[in-house]
Design a protein around this motif. Structure first.
Motif, short mmCIF file in Angstrom:
data_model
loop_
_atom_site.label_atom_id
_atom_site.label_comp_id
_atom_site.label_asym_id
_atom_site.label_seq_id
_atom_site.Cartn_x
_atom_site.Cartn_y
_atom_site.Cartn_z
N PHE A 91 0.80 -1.24 0.00
CA PHE A 91 0.00 0.00 0.00
C PHE A 91 0.83 1.28 0.00
O PHE A 91 0.28 2.39 -0.09
N GLY A 92 2.15 1.16 0.20
CA GLY A 92 3.03 2.33 0.10
C GLY A 92 3.05 3.23 1.32
O GLY A 92 3.71 4.28 1.32
N ARG A 93 2.33 2.90 2.36
CA ARG A 93 2.29 3.76 3.54
C ARG A 93 1.80 2.97 4.76
O ARG A 93 1.13 1.95 4.62
N ILE A 94 2.16 3.45 5.93
CA ILE A 94 1.54 2.95 7.18
C ILE A 94 1.23 4.19 8.00
O ILE A 94 2.12 4.97 8.35
N ASP A 95 -0.04 4.41 8.28
CA ASP A 95 -0.47 5.62 8.96
C ASP A 95 -0.76 5.42 10.44
O ASP A 95 -0.60 6.34 11.24
N VAL A 96 -1.28 4.23 10.76
CA VAL A 96 -1.78 3.98 12.12
C VAL A 96 -1.27 2.62 12.58
O VAL A 96 -1.23 1.66 11.79
N ARG A 143 7.43 8.79 10.20
CA ARG A 143 8.29 9.98 10.27
C ARG A 143 8.48 10.58 8.88
O ARG A 143 8.46 11.80 8.70
N GLU A 144 8.67 9.71 7.91
CA GLU A 144 8.86 10.20 6.55
C GLU A 144 7.60 10.94 6.07
O GLU A 144 7.69 11.96 5.39
N ALA A 145 6.44 10.41 6.45
CA ALA A 145 5.17 11.05 6.04
C ALA A 145 4.86 12.29 6.86
O ALA A 145 4.05 13.13 6.46
N GLY A 146 5.49 12.41 8.03
CA GLY A 146 5.17 13.55 8.91
C GLY A 146 3.78 13.46 9.49
O GLY A 146 3.15 14.49 9.82
N ARG A 180 3.55 7.41 27.01
CA ARG A 180 3.95 8.80 27.33
C ARG A 180 5.33 9.12 26.77
O ARG A 180 5.55 10.20 26.19
N SER A 181 6.27 8.19 26.92
CA SER A 181 7.61 8.44 26.38
C SER A 181 7.61 8.48 24.86
O SER A 181 8.25 9.33 24.25
N MET A 182 6.88 7.55 24.26
CA MET A 182 6.82 7.55 22.79
C MET A 182 6.20 8.83 22.28
O MET A 182 6.63 9.40 21.27
N ALA A 183 5.15 9.30 22.98
CA ALA A 183 4.48 10.53 22.54
C ALA A 183 5.47 11.69 22.51
O ALA A 183 5.52 12.48 21.56
N ARG A 184 6.32 11.79 23.54
CA ARG A 184 7.31 12.89 23.58
C ARG A 184 8.34 12.73 22.47
O ARG A 184 8.78 13.71 21.87
N GLU A 185 8.75 11.50 22.20
CA GLU A 185 9.80 11.30 21.19
C GLU A 185 9.28 11.54 19.77
O GLU A 185 10.06 11.85 18.87
N LEU A 186 7.97 11.38 19.56
CA LEU A 186 7.46 11.39 18.19
C LEU A 186 6.64 12.63 17.83
O LEU A 186 6.25 12.81 16.67
N GLY A 187 6.39 13.48 18.83
CA GLY A 187 5.51 14.63 18.58
C GLY A 187 6.00 15.54 17.47
O GLY A 187 5.19 16.12 16.73
N ALA A 188 7.31 15.66 17.30
CA ALA A 188 7.85 16.58 16.30
C ALA A 188 7.47 16.17 14.88
O ALA A 188 7.54 17.00 13.96
N TRP A 189 7.08 14.94 14.68
CA TRP A 189 6.68 14.46 13.35
C TRP A 189 5.16 14.37 13.20
O TRP A 189 4.66 13.70 12.30
N ASN A 190 4.42 15.02 14.10
CA ASN A 190 2.94 14.94 14.06
C ASN A 190 2.45 13.50 14.22
O ASN A 190 1.42 13.12 13.66
N ILE A 191 3.20 12.75 14.98
CA ILE A 191 2.77 11.39 15.31
C ILE A 191 2.25 11.44 16.74
O ILE A 191 3.00 11.78 17.66
#
Ligand code: NAD
Length: 262
Positions: A91-96, A143-146, A180-191
């Motif tokens: 499918f070329g992407r993974i969103d969720v 991350r690539e998709a932002g 909680r930790s993942m949320a902090r690490e990934l927020g910069a990519w709109n994840i």
């Protein structure tokens, strides 16, 4: 169990999203897969039971949707990498990612001093490390998709601490911190990363933790006096995965009829 898909919730932004649902071959995960498919999303059903994963794919395709069932042991890092590659190549992407797979309905219950060490390790391997492996496998594409959504499924047992269940309760407590930790690490990519807390749900799959006669007792303790339906869980999950929830991260979303609060 027949899945009743409640189409009253409609999230345009979920259309064509690729949604990895671990443990989606039965129970709650299967219900999520059908609800995402009804929104025009593409569930990737990653389950250690490959036959069940393939059946859910077939059910969705028969209903006119798109899906992919992949036999995946989430406790095996190479298998989670292969699952992500298969989803990307299809499918070329993974969103969720919904980290829903767990040692749950087939769990061994015993006082912790009698619990076989292998049972303890298996709950940690699947319920915690499995979520970690799956997140690592899908995060490069997000991350690539932002853009991305990760949901870690916990349990009300972390509040009530029932006996004979130490491995399960411990593992489900861990995913709240992981979120909680993942949320902090990934927020910069709109994840966004959130924990989902399902109510006590009779999916038709027997389990040692809640014998049939106990379901009514839970309803009596709830604020909302009826048993949990799959759509009670699926609709909040659809929302938290939609564009509408882009400002919610690191949270616990409790959909349990008010069984646990305060
Ligand atoms: N049903 C409830 O009342 C309830 C309540 C609170 C939380 N939960 C949580 O919700 C989630 C789904 O619950 P359910 O009732 O559908 O559970 P279930 O036991 O019926 O289904 C779990 C699924 O995970 C799969 N699985 C197990 N080990 C795996 C592995 N190593 N790799 C990949 N897949 C694996 C199983 O094959 C199965 O399809 C679980 O995380 C559970 O802890 C359930």
């Amino acid at each position: 169990m027949d899945i009743v898909v409640d189409k009253s919730a409609s999230y345009e932004s979920l259309k064509d999203r690729v949604v990895v649902i671990t443990g989606g071959g039965q129970g709650i995960g299967r219900g999520f897969a059908h609800h995402f498919a009804a929104q025009g999303a593409i569930p990737v059903v990653a389950d250690i039971n490959g036959d069940n994963a393939a059946s859910v794919q077939a059910e969705i395709e028969t209903g006119g949707g798109r899906a992919l069932g992949i036999e995946t042991d989430v406790a095996n890092e190479a298998a989670t990498g292969a699952m992500a590659e298969a989803a990307l190549s299809a499918f070329g992407r993974i969103d969720v990612l919904i980290n829903n797979a767990a040692v749950f309905s087939r769990i061994t219950m015993a006082p912790f001093w009698e619990l076989p060490v292998d049972e303890w390790k298996s709950a940690m391997d699947v319920n915690i490390t499995g979520a970690f492996f799956c997140a690592r496998a899908v995060v490069p594409a997000m991350r690539e998709a932002g853009w991305g959504r990760i949901i870690n499924v916990t349990s009300g047992t972390v509040k009530s601490g029932p006996p004979n269940y130490l491995h399960y309760v411990t593992s489900k407590s861990a995913v709240i911190g992981m979120t909680r930790s993942m949320a902090r690490e990934l927020g910069a990519w709109n994840i966004t990363v959130n924990t989902f807390w399902p109510g006590v749900t009779d999916t038709g799959i027997p389990r040692p933790s809640v014998p049939p006669e106990m379901f009514e007792k839970f309803v009596e303790m709830q604020v909302v006096k009826r048993s949990t339906r799959i759509e009670d869980l699926a609709k909040p999950i659809l929302f938290i995965c939609s564009d509408e929830a882009s400002y919610i991260s690191g949270q616990i979303l409790e959909a349990d009829g008010g069984l646990n609060f305060g």
